[in-house]
Scaffold this motif. Structure first.
Motif, PDB file in Angstrom:
ATOM      1  N   THR A  62       0.826  -1.204   0.000  1.00 46.55           N
ATOM      2  CA  THR A  62       0.000   0.000   0.000  1.00 46.55           C
ATOM      3  C   THR A  62       0.865   1.261   0.000  1.00 46.55           C
ATOM      4  O   THR A  62       0.379   2.344  -0.347  1.00 46.55           O
ATOM      5  N   GLU A  63       2.137   1.138   0.367  1.00 47.99           N
ATOM      6  CA  GLU A  63       3.020   2.297   0.277  1.00 47.99           C
ATOM      7  C   GLU A  63       3.161   2.763  -1.167  1.00 47.99           C
ATOM      8  O   GLU A  63       3.487   3.923  -1.427  1.00 47.99           O
ATOM      9  N   THR A  64       2.889   1.860  -2.128  1.00 45.31           N
ATOM     10  CA  THR A  64       2.896   2.242  -3.540  1.00 45.31           C
ATOM     11  C   THR A  64       1.840   3.305  -3.810  1.00 45.31           C
ATOM     12  O   THR A  64       2.032   4.192  -4.654  1.00 45.31           O
ATOM     13  N   LEU A  65       0.716   3.242  -3.092  1.00 44.63           N
ATOM     14  CA  LEU A  65      -0.327   4.260  -3.242  1.00 44.63           C
ATOM     15  C   LEU A  65       0.190   5.621  -2.780  1.00 44.63           C
ATOM     16  O   LEU A  65      -0.075   6.648  -3.415  1.00 44.63           O
ATOM     17  N   ILE A  66       0.918   5.633  -1.688  1.00 49.86           N
ATOM     18  CA  ILE A  66       1.489   6.893  -1.178  1.00 49.86           C
ATOM     19  C   ILE A  66       2.434   7.482  -2.227  1.00 49.86           C
ATOM     20  O   ILE A  66       2.383   8.684  -2.531  1.00 49.86           O
ATOM     21  N   GLU A  67       3.282   6.636  -2.793  1.00 49.65           N
ATOM     22  CA  GLU A  67       4.223   7.092  -3.810  1.00 49.65           C
ATOM     23  C   GLU A  67       3.493   7.657  -5.029  1.00 49.65           C
ATOM     24  O   GLU A  67       3.919   8.664  -5.610  1.00 49.65           O
ATOM     25  N   ALA A  68       2.396   7.000  -5.407  1.00 52.99           N
ATOM     26  CA  ALA A  68       1.623   7.464  -6.571  1.00 52.99           C
ATOM     27  C   ALA A  68       1.047   8.859  -6.329  1.00 52.99           C
ATOM     28  O   ALA A  68       1.102   9.732  -7.206  1.00 52.99           O
ATOM     29  N   VAL A  69       0.500   9.084  -5.140  1.00 48.31           N
ATOM     30  CA  VAL A  69      -0.069  10.396  -4.821  1.00 48.31           C
ATOM     31  C   VAL A  69       1.028  11.459  -4.790  1.00 48.31           C
ATOM     32  O   VAL A  69       0.853  12.575  -5.307  1.00 48.31           O
ATOM     33  N   LEU A  70       2.168  11.125  -4.208  1.00 52.02           N
ATOM     34  CA  LEU A  70       3.259  12.097  -4.115  1.00 52.02           C
ATOM     35  C   LEU A  70       3.802  12.477  -5.482  1.00 52.02           C
ATOM     36  O   LEU A  70       4.454  13.520  -5.629  1.00 52.02           O
ATOM     37  N   SER A  71       3.565  11.640  -6.490  1.00 51.74           N
ATOM     38  CA  SER A  71       4.052  11.935  -7.837  1.00 51.74           C
ATOM     39  C   SER A  71       3.170  12.938  -8.575  1.00 51.74           C
ATOM     40  O   SER A  71       3.537  13.416  -9.652  1.00 51.74           O
ATOM     41  N   LEU A  72       2.005  13.276  -8.006  1.00 50.10           N
ATOM     42  CA  LEU A  72       1.062  14.170  -8.672  1.00 50.10           C
ATOM     43  C   LEU A  72       1.365  15.625  -8.345  1.00 50.10           C
ATOM     44  O   LEU A  72       1.345  16.028  -7.180  1.00 50.10           O
ATOM     45  N   LYS A  73       1.634  16.418  -9.351  1.00 53.55           N
ATOM     46  CA  LYS A  73       1.995  17.819  -9.111  1.00 53.55           C
ATOM     47  C   LYS A  73       0.837  18.605  -8.507  1.00 53.55           C
ATOM     48  O   LYS A  73       1.043  19.591  -7.802  1.00 53.55           O
ATOM     49  N   GLU A  74      -0.399  18.165  -8.772  1.00 53.04           N
ATOM     50  CA  GLU A  74      -1.575  18.878  -8.257  1.00 53.04           C
ATOM     51  C   GLU A  74      -1.660  18.839  -6.729  1.00 53.04           C
ATOM     52  O   GLU A  74      -2.309  19.686  -6.118  1.00 53.04           O
ATOM     53  N   VAL A  75      -1.026  17.844  -6.093  1.00 50.37           N
ATOM     54  CA  VAL A  75      -1.080  17.762  -4.629  1.00 50.37           C
ATOM     55  C   VAL A  75       0.283  17.961  -3.973  1.00 50.37           C
ATOM     56  O   VAL A  75       0.358  18.264  -2.781  1.00 50.37           O
ATOM     57  N   SER A  76       1.353  17.777  -4.734  1.00 49.55           N
ATOM     58  CA  SER A  76       2.689  17.854  -4.136  1.00 49.55           C
ATOM     59  C   SER A  76       3.247  19.264  -4.064  1.00 49.55           C
ATOM     60  O   SER A  76       4.244  19.503  -3.382  1.00 49.55           O
ATOM     61  N   ASP A  77       2.612  20.213  -4.744  1.00 51.12           N
ATOM     62  CA  ASP A  77       3.083  21.599  -4.746  1.00 51.12           C
ATOM     63  C   ASP A  77       2.837  22.239  -3.376  1.00 51.12           C
ATOM     64  O   ASP A  77       1.688  22.445  -2.977  1.00 51.12           O
ATOM     65  N   PRO A  78       3.906  22.558  -2.620  1.00 45.78           N
ATOM     66  CA  PRO A  78       3.719  23.126  -1.278  1.00 45.78           C
ATOM     67  C   PRO A  78       3.118  24.513  -1.275  1.00 45.78           C
ATOM     68  O   PRO A  78       2.685  25.008  -0.231  1.00 45.78           O
ATOM     69  N   ASN A  79       3.076  25.157  -2.445  1.00 47.35           N
ATOM     70  CA  ASN A  79       2.498  26.494  -2.533  1.00 47.35           C
ATOM     71  C   ASN A  79       0.996  26.472  -2.804  1.00 47.35           C
ATOM     72  O   ASN A  79       0.363  27.515  -2.896  1.00 47.35           O
ATOM     73  N   LYS A  80       0.457  25.253  -2.939  1.00 48.05           N
ATOM     74  CA  LYS A  80      -0.966  25.129  -3.213  1.00 48.05           C
ATOM     75  C   LYS A  80      -1.679  24.505  -2.017  1.00 48.05           C
ATOM     76  O   LYS A  80      -1.210  23.537  -1.424  1.00 48.05           O
TER      77      LYS A  80
END
Length: 283
Positions: free
Chosen positions: A99-117
């Motif tokens: 299930t850690e693969t799911l975490i990695e998949a989400v972290l790869s998305l620029k729409e959620v990983s941008d700390p300015n958003k």
């Protein structure tokens, strides 16, 4: 009195004889660490240290539970996931490394990983809170909500959030029922996806986990169909739906994503190289 080394060797031998051959050494070490309240490094550093009679009695009792098939996580009461120490109980699924693969998949998305958003994420069927808490630990700028229809599971998840000092909103909800009017940048879920008559349900750790968190109809896709269909209404434009599923369900889920109108479909493989995580974007 037996030493740490003697205790571990005896336990490992018993586990192998009982057919628990996947990780007998690690199982024995985790059980003994829990009794001695030490880490595994201590076992390697002080193998000659004695195990007291009281400690031996408790260890043997826990070893018997393991020999009868009870999961290690249930015996010692916790499990590590994404670097977090999580309480687990009979009311929650045991967090798996895949299930850690799911975490990695989400972290790869620029729409959620941008700390300015200021992004928003909801975890459907959170169980122990593993996914929501792992994401919050990596994405402190995101507002994260975690939903489950099981009140006992939510209590476990809340305690894990408190123990790990992570701020997540927990809601009692049957899938989307508690967030009918809300939208999010990302929806994630590790839903039930095992076929009702799968013979593996009578084997291994899953025998001791809540059936409602495991099975979902004759093809295992009942809940996933509902999530894919209803998630569209709860996603902002450019939002993502991220779902964990069975190794043999990727093609069916790809078709469900396409039928519902999702674009930019992705598939991520687990630690064994099996297709495990599917993603689709509302464009």
């Amino acid at each position: 009195m037996p030493s740490i080394e003697q205790t571990l060797k005896s336990a490992q031998s018993q586990l192998i004889q009982a057919g628990l051959v996947d990780s007998p050494k690690l199982d024995a070490e985790l059980l003994l660490c829990n009794i001695l309240q030490v880490n595994r490094t201590y076992l390697f550093t002080w193998p000659e240290k004695d195990v007291s009679p009281e400690q031996s009695i408790t260890f043997q009792a826990n070893l018997q539970k393991r020999l009868s098939g009870h999961p290690i996580a249930h015996i010692i009461g916790h499990r590590e996931f994404w670097g977090l120490d999580l309480i687990v109980s009979k009311d929650t699924l045991i967090p798996r490394p895949d299930t850690e693969t799911l975490i990695e998949a989400v972290l790869s998305l620029k729409e959620v990983s941008d700390p300015n958003k200021n992004c928003s994420i909801v975890d459907l069927g959170t169980g122990s809170g593993a996914i929501a808490l792992a994401l919050k630990s990596e994405l402190p700028h995101c507002t994260i909500s975690a939903l489950d229809q099981s009140l006992p599971a939510l209590e476990v998840a809340k305690q894990n959030a408190q123990n790990n000092r992570l701020e997540v909103e927990f809601l009692h909800s049957n899938w989307f029922s508690a967030i009918e009017q809300q939208q999010f940048d990302c929806i994630v879920s590790n839903p039930p996806y095992i076929e009702d008559d799968d013979p593996h349900l009578q084997q291994g750790d899953v025998r001791f986990e809540p059936l409602s968190a495991l099975t979902s109809g004759s093809d295992g896709l009942n809940d996933i169909r509902l999530i894919i269909d209803q998630a569209w209404l709860h996603l902002y434009k450019q939002g993502w739906l991220v779902i964990e599923h069975g190794y043999n369900q990727a093609e069916s889920i790809n078709q469900l994503f396409q039928k519902a109108g999702y674009q930019n479909l992705q598939l991520h493989k687990d630690l064994a190289g099996n297709p495990r995580i599917s993603l689709g974007q509302k464009t």
